[in-house]
Design a protein around this motif. Structure first.
Motif, PDB file in Angstrom:
ATOM      1  N   TRP A  58      15.725  76.738 -90.186  1.00 30.34           N
ATOM      2  CA  TRP A  58      15.926  75.840 -89.043  1.00 30.34           C
ATOM      3  C   TRP A  58      15.941  74.383 -89.486  1.00 30.34           C
ATOM      4  CZ3 TRP A  58      17.596  75.462 -84.293  1.00 30.34           C
ATOM      5  CH2 TRP A  58      17.195  74.382 -83.501  1.00 30.34           C
ATOM      6  N   GLU A  59      15.005  73.992 -90.340  1.00 27.05           N
ATOM      7  CA  GLU A  59      14.975  72.623 -90.843  1.00 27.05           C
ATOM      8  C   GLU A  59      16.234  72.292 -91.627  1.00 27.05           C
ATOM      9  OE1 GLU A  59      10.575  71.295 -91.931  1.00 27.05           O
ATOM     10  OE2 GLU A  59      10.971  73.344 -92.608  1.00 27.05           O
TER      11      GLU A  59
ATOM     12  N   CYS B 122      19.155  71.782 -89.203  1.00 25.82           N
ATOM     13  CA  CYS B 122      19.055  70.498 -88.489  1.00 25.82           C
ATOM     14  C   CYS B 122      19.431  69.336 -89.392  1.00 25.82           C
ATOM     15  CB  CYS B 122      17.643  70.311 -87.946  1.00 25.82           C
ATOM     16  SG  CYS B 122      17.228  71.407 -86.582  1.00 25.82           S
TER      17      CYS B 122
END
Length: 320
Positions: A82-83, A86
Motif C-alpha cells: 500500500w505504501e 501511494c
C-alpha cells in the motif's frame, strides 16, 4: 544573469508557505520554483503553480518508490504494498505536472521520460549532478604507499548503509582477511557509534560522527573507500566525496547507480568474492591505485565541478 539569486524555504517553514507567499506585495520576486522530496512537492506544487508565471521544477534525489521496492528484496516487511502504491502515484503525479523534472542519474531520467511517453506526454526530465564537488586536481593525491586502511562513510539512520555493512562484514571482509589483508576498517557517520558490527574482527574502528576537518584528515590517510550497498537509489554522495579526495572506491551495482560514465574510476563488483579481490588489488598495486584515483578526479572535474554544475543549472533551469 551571471549568478543565481536563491531563496530557500526550509522544511521547518513549509507549514508557513501560504502565509509567506500571501504576505508579499507586488510581483512575485522569483522566476523559478524548485521543489524537492515527493511529499513536499505533492503538498505544495499546486499552491506554487497558482503564482502564475513561475516555472515549476522538481528535483528528485532518487525515485523513492523504486528504491523501496528494491529494499523489499532484502528486508522483510520493509514497506507495505500500500505504501509503495501511494508513493508511486505521488511521484508519477509530480512527473506529469512539473515543467521540468531533474534527477542526478541518467537511468532515472530515462525512466521518467519513458513513463511520460507511455501516457502521451513529451519528455521533461533531465540530468543535473547531485552537487558540485570541490576536489583535488588530477594527480594531486598523496602517494598510495603512505596510505593504509578502508573507510565507510554513511548515516546510521539510512537502512541501506546498515544492510550493506552487515553484508560486508559477513561476506566480504572474511574473504579479504583470508587472502592476507590486515588493513583497519573505519566506520564514520552520523549515529554510527550505535552500530554493532556482526564480527569479532579486531581491526575495526567505529568512529561515528567526525568534524569536516577530522574526516578530511582520515581521507588523506586511508587507501580505499567502501560503498558495499545491496540496494538504494540515485547517485551516492559518499562515493563522490571519496573520489573527490582522490581515494579509489569499491562498490556494487547499487552503489554505482547513475555513474556509468565514471568508468574506469568506478567499476561495480558483482559479488562478495569480487569485492574482496578488488580490496587486495587496490591494497597491493600502487599503479592501479594511482590510475583509479586520477580517473575519478578527471571525471569529477568534467561533471561535478562548480563550473560544470553552474553551466547545467543555467541551461536546464534558466534556459541560458
Amino acid at each position: 544573469m551571471s549568478e543565481l539569486d536563491v531563496t530557500l524555504v526550509s522544511r521547518q517553514r513549509e507549514c508557513d508557505l501560504s502565509k509567506w507567499l500571501g504576505s508579499m506585495s507586488g510581483p512575485i520576486p522569483f522566476d523559478v520554483a524548485v521543489l524537492s522530496r515527493p511529499l513536499v512537492a505533492a503538498t505544495y506544487g499546486t499552491e506554487v503553480r497558482l503564482l502564475g508565471s513561475v516555472r515549476c521544477l522538481y528535483y528528485g534525489h532518487d525515485i523513492h518508490h523504486r528504491r523501496l521496492l528494491a529494499m523489499r528484496q532484502f528486508v522483510n516487511n520493509a514497506v507495505s504494498a500500500w505504501e509503495l502504491m501511494c508513493l508511486a502515484r505521488i511521484e508519477r503525479k509530480i512527473w506529469r505536472e512539473q515543467d521540468i523534472v531533474l534527477y542526478p542519474s541518467a537511468e532515472e531520467v530515462e525512466y521518467v521520460n519513458s513513463y511520460r511517453a507511455h501516457i502521451g506526454l513529451q519528455p521533461n526530465a533531465a540530468l543535473l549532478p547531485l552537487w558540485s564537488v570541490p576536489c583535488l586536481p588530477p594527480g594531486g593525491a598523496p602517494s598510495p604507499t603512505l596510505r593504509r586502511g578502508m573507510l565507510f562513510v554513511g548515516s546510521y539512520g539510512h537502512a541501506p548503509n546498515l544492510d550493506g555493512l552487515d553484508w560486508f562484514f559477513g561476506e566480504v571482509l572474511p574473504r579479504a582477511r583470508a587472502m592476507g589483508c590486515r588493513d583497519t576498517v573505519y566506520i564514520v557517520g552520523s549515529g554510527m557509534e550505535r552500530y554493532l558490527p556482526p564480527t569479532s574482527d579486531t581491526d575495526l574502528k567505529v568512529l561515528g560522527w567526525l568534524s569536516e576537518e577530522a574526516l578530511r584528515s582520515l581521507y588523506a590517510r586511508v587507501r580505499i573507500a567502501l560503498v558495499p550497498l545491496r540496494y538504494g537509489g540515485g547517485v551516492k554522495g559518499k562515493l563522490l566525496e571519496a573520489i573527490a579526495h582522490g581515494v579509489p572506491c569499491i562498490t556494487t551495482a547499487a552503489g554505482a547507480q547513475g555513474l556509468s560514465a565514471a568508468k574506469p574510476a568506478i567499476e561495480p563488483v558483482r559479488d562478495a568474492k569480487q569485492f574482496a579481490d578488488e580490496i587486495m588489488l587496490l591494497t597491493e598495486d600502487d599503479d592501479l591505485w594511482a590510475r583509479k584515483s586520477a580517473a575519478g578526479l578527471n571525471y569529477l572535474q568534467a561533471t561535478c565541478s562548480r563550473a560544470a554544475v553552474k553551466r547545467s543549472i543555467m541551461e536546464l533551469i534558466l534556459g541560458k
